[in-house]
Motif scaffolding. Structure first.
Motif, PDB file in Angstrom:
ATOM      1  N   ALA A  27      -5.772   0.173 -77.468  1.00  0.00           N
ATOM      2  CA  ALA A  27      -4.969   0.315 -76.253  1.00  0.00           C
ATOM      3  C   ALA A  27      -4.969  -0.920 -75.362  1.00  0.00           C
ATOM      4  O   ALA A  27      -4.042  -1.116 -74.570  1.00  0.00           O
ATOM      5  CB  ALA A  27      -5.463   1.527 -75.454  1.00  0.00           C
ATOM      6  N   GLY A  28      -5.999  -1.771 -75.470  1.00  0.00           N
ATOM      7  CA  GLY A  28      -6.063  -2.944 -74.596  1.00  0.00           C
ATOM      8  C   GLY A  28      -6.114  -2.526 -73.139  1.00  0.00           C
ATOM      9  O   GLY A  28      -6.940  -1.697 -72.739  1.00  0.00           O
ATOM     10  N   LYS A  29      -5.203  -3.039 -72.341  1.00  0.00           N
ATOM     11  CA  LYS A  29      -5.136  -2.675 -70.914  1.00  0.00           C
ATOM     12  C   LYS A  29      -4.333  -1.394 -70.689  1.00  0.00           C
ATOM     13  O   LYS A  29      -4.083  -1.008 -69.550  1.00  0.00           O
ATOM     14  CB  LYS A  29      -4.534  -3.829 -70.113  1.00  0.00           C
ATOM     15  N   SER A  30      -3.924  -0.779 -71.795  1.00  0.00           N
ATOM     16  CA  SER A  30      -3.216   0.516 -71.762  1.00  0.00           C
ATOM     17  C   SER A  30      -1.873   0.468 -71.027  1.00  0.00           C
ATOM     18  O   SER A  30      -1.479   1.433 -70.378  1.00  0.00           O
ATOM     19  CB  SER A  30      -4.104   1.609 -71.156  1.00  0.00           C
ATOM     20  N   TYR A  31      -1.180  -0.662 -71.151  1.00  0.00           N
ATOM     21  CA  TYR A  31       0.166  -0.735 -70.574  1.00  0.00           C
ATOM     22  C   TYR A  31       1.020   0.431 -71.056  1.00  0.00           C
ATOM     23  O   TYR A  31       1.649   1.129 -70.260  1.00  0.00           O
ATOM     24  CB  TYR A  31       0.864  -2.039 -70.993  1.00  0.00           C
ATOM     25  N   LEU A  32       1.051   0.623 -72.370  1.00  0.00           N
ATOM     26  CA  LEU A  32       1.915   1.653 -72.941  1.00  0.00           C
ATOM     27  C   LEU A  32       1.504   3.040 -72.470  1.00  0.00           C
ATOM     28  O   LEU A  32       2.333   3.833 -72.027  1.00  0.00           O
ATOM     29  CB  LEU A  32       1.886   1.585 -74.471  1.00  0.00           C
ATOM     30  N   GLY A  33       0.199   3.348 -72.551  1.00  0.00           N
ATOM     31  CA  GLY A  33      -0.277   4.666 -72.141  1.00  0.00           C
ATOM     32  C   GLY A  33       0.050   4.976 -70.696  1.00  0.00           C
ATOM     33  O   GLY A  33       0.515   6.083 -70.363  1.00  0.00           O
ATOM     34  N   PHE A  34      -0.164   4.004 -69.815  1.00  0.00           N
ATOM     35  CA  PHE A  34       0.118   4.223 -68.396  1.00  0.00           C
ATOM     36  C   PHE A  34       1.607   4.410 -68.137  1.00  0.00           C
ATOM     37  O   PHE A  34       2.002   5.275 -67.344  1.00  0.00           O
ATOM     38  CB  PHE A  34      -0.414   3.051 -67.558  1.00  0.00           C
ATOM     39  N   GLY A  42      11.547   6.361 -60.746  1.00  0.00           N
ATOM     40  CA  GLY A  42      10.340   7.166 -60.837  1.00  0.00           C
ATOM     41  C   GLY A  42       9.100   6.383 -61.211  1.00  0.00           C
ATOM     42  O   GLY A  42       7.991   6.910 -61.215  1.00  0.00           O
ATOM     43  N   GLN A  43       9.271   5.095 -61.539  1.00  0.00           N
ATOM     44  CA  GLN A  43       8.131   4.267 -61.923  1.00  0.00           C
ATOM     45  C   GLN A  43       7.277   3.941 -60.700  1.00  0.00           C
ATOM     46  O   GLN A  43       7.787   3.545 -59.656  1.00  0.00           O
ATOM     47  CB  GLN A  43       8.634   2.968 -62.552  1.00  0.00           C
ATOM     48  N   SER A  44       5.979   4.110 -60.852  1.00  0.00           N
ATOM     49  CA  SER A  44       5.050   3.814 -59.761  1.00  0.00           C
ATOM     50  C   SER A  44       4.933   2.302 -59.552  1.00  0.00           C
ATOM     51  O   SER A  44       4.511   1.583 -60.456  1.00  0.00           O
ATOM     52  CB  SER A  44       3.668   4.406 -60.069  1.00  0.00           C
ATOM     53  N   ILE A  45       5.303   1.850 -58.357  1.00  0.00           N
ATOM     54  CA  ILE A  45       5.170   0.430 -58.019  1.00  0.00           C
ATOM     55  C   ILE A  45       3.691   0.061 -57.955  1.00  0.00           C
ATOM     56  O   ILE A  45       3.286  -1.028 -58.372  1.00  0.00           O
ATOM     57  CB  ILE A  45       5.873   0.123 -56.678  1.00  0.00           C
ATOM     58  N   GLU A  46       2.874   0.989 -57.468  1.00  0.00           N
ATOM     59  CA  GLU A  46       1.425   0.751 -57.401  1.00  0.00           C
ATOM     60  C   GLU A  46       0.854   0.499 -58.795  1.00  0.00           C
ATOM     61  O   GLU A  46       0.000  -0.371 -58.984  1.00  0.00           O
ATOM     62  CB  GLU A  46       0.723   1.940 -56.741  1.00  0.00           C
ATOM     63  N   LEU A  47       1.337   1.266 -59.785  1.00  0.00           N
ATOM     64  CA  LEU A  47       0.880   1.074 -61.159  1.00  0.00           C
ATOM     65  C   LEU A  47       1.269  -0.308 -61.664  1.00  0.00           C
ATOM     66  O   LEU A  47       0.442  -1.019 -62.250  1.00  0.00           O
ATOM     67  CB  LEU A  47       1.477   2.151 -62.074  1.00  0.00           C
ATOM     68  N   LEU A  48       2.513  -0.699 -61.458  1.00  0.00           N
ATOM     69  CA  LEU A  48       2.972  -2.002 -61.946  1.00  0.00           C
ATOM     70  C   LEU A  48       2.211  -3.143 -61.290  1.00  0.00           C
ATOM     71  O   LEU A  48       1.946  -4.167 -61.920  1.00  0.00           O
ATOM     72  CB  LEU A  48       4.472  -2.156 -61.705  1.00  0.00           C
ATOM     73  N   LYS A  49       1.819  -2.969 -60.038  1.00  0.00           N
ATOM     74  CA  LYS A  49       1.005  -3.990 -59.375  1.00  0.00           C
ATOM     75  C   LYS A  49      -0.400  -4.022 -59.972  1.00  0.00           C
ATOM     76  O   LYS A  49      -0.962  -5.095 -60.208  1.00  0.00           O
ATOM     77  CB  LYS A  49       0.943  -3.726 -57.864  1.00  0.00           C
ATOM     78  N   ALA A  50      -0.956  -2.838 -60.231  1.00  0.00           N
ATOM     79  CA  ALA A  50      -2.307  -2.757 -60.808  1.00  0.00           C
ATOM     80  C   ALA A  50      -2.351  -3.359 -62.208  1.00  0.00           C
ATOM     81  O   ALA A  50      -3.367  -3.927 -62.620  1.00  0.00           O
ATOM     82  CB  ALA A  50      -2.783  -1.305 -60.838  1.00  0.00           C
ATOM     83  N   LEU A  51      -1.240  -3.238 -62.948  1.00  0.00           N
ATOM     84  CA  LEU A  51      -1.159  -3.813 -64.299  1.00  0.00           C
ATOM     85  C   LEU A  51      -0.760  -5.289 -64.252  1.00  0.00           C
ATOM     86  O   LEU A  51      -0.611  -5.920 -65.299  1.00  0.00           O
ATOM     87  CB  LEU A  51      -0.142  -3.033 -65.143  1.00  0.00           C
ATOM     88  N   HIS A  52      -0.573  -5.815 -63.040  1.00  0.00           N
ATOM     89  CA  HIS A  52      -0.197  -7.216 -62.820  1.00  0.00           C
ATOM     90  C   HIS A  52       1.167  -7.544 -63.416  1.00  0.00           C
ATOM     91  O   HIS A  52       1.441  -8.695 -63.774  1.00  0.00           O
ATOM     92  CB  HIS A  52      -1.267  -8.173 -63.364  1.00  0.00           C
TER      93      HIS A  52
END
Length: 277
Positions: A67-74, A10-20
């Protein structure tokens, strides 16, 4: 080599790419793999808390400080909130405007409508009208020095049910210990922090002990654990507090006694306890 077995369903691949965390072609380097493992490890602690609130109240409000880059929040939003289709909301608090803008743009791109990002200090967030009067969960990961205490103060003011903090670089208590060293040396226990290196280490340790007592004095049940997988960081202590309306008098008394014994009386406002405790 595929990384799909390391990514949660269920994890968004697009999100993981955007977060590098993932490269454009879906690969993951060692540093990214460690970062994702850390966030997933935290997710395992926080998801049950979110589920607890969701079951009880029907929706969840979470505020992530520093939050920084908001890894956790996202990641929390992607894996838990986005499927709820309710009024649940995640707020990211961050002092660097450019990170706030980047996170806002990413949330908009992904359609994460239940996320907000505020350019505020942790201290200013306590009185900001951009946040609701009460919140359910407060997180603060590596909020430097007194920002962790401000996050705890925020959580107490907002009557948070759950508090999750990973403290970082605690210098304030050590500086007060140094300043009052001569007076404290009359107590044999002061040998624990007489040497400069010990002052720093003991200052860090006692800061977290005082934070736990403060939370208990406000009726929270507190547990302290170690973040597995964060071995490369010295700051891997995880404090989790849940409001239980627990007995408050003893931790309040202990906190006051410790501040006096160690020569930290001037910090009593930072580690404040309720008057009725």
């Amino acid at each position: 080599m595929s990384n799909t077995h390391e990514i949660r369903p269920g994890q968004s691949i697009e999100l993981l790419k955007a977060l590098h965390i993932l490269t454009r072609d879906g690969k993951m380097n060692q540093d990214s793999r460690r970062k994702l493992k850390q966030v997933y490890h935290l997710f395992q602690f926080i998801e049950p808390l979110m589920q607890d609130v969701k079951t009880d109240k029907g929706s969840v409000t979470l505020v992530d400080h520093g939050a920084g880059k908001s890894y956790l929040g996202f990641i929390l939003y992607d894996l838990f909130v986005k499927e709820l289709k309710d009024s649940s909301h995640i707020y990211g608090i961050e002092t660097r405007q450019e990170l706030v803008q980047t996170s806002e743009a990413l949330a908009s791109k992904l359609g994460f409508g239940g996320m907000s990002f505020l350019n505020l200090s942790v201290a200013d967030s306590i009185t900001s009208d951009k946040l609701p009067p009460t919140v359910d969960i407060v997180t603060a990961l590596h909020a430097c020095n007194t920002a962790t205490d401000d996050a705890i103060r925020f959580a107490l003011e907002k009557k948070a049910r759950h508090i999750v903090v990973v403290p970082c670089c605690q210098a304030e208590v050590a500086s007060v210990l140094r300043k009052n060293k001569q007076r404290a040396l009359a107590d044999p226990l002061a040998e624990i922090w007489r040497h400069p290196l010990h002052t720093r280490e003991f200052g860090s340790q006692i800061t977290n002990v005082l934070r736990c007592l403060q939370l208990e004095a406000h009726g929270y049940q507190v547990s302290v654990t170690e973040l597995v997988g964060w071995e490369h960081s010295m700051k891997n202590e995880l404090i989790i507090a849940q409001y239980k309306d627990a007995p408050r008098r003893k931790p309040s008394e202990r906190l006051t006694e410790m501040l006096e014994r160690i020569g930290l009386q001037e910090l009593k406002d930072r580690f404040f306890v309720p008057a009725a405790a």
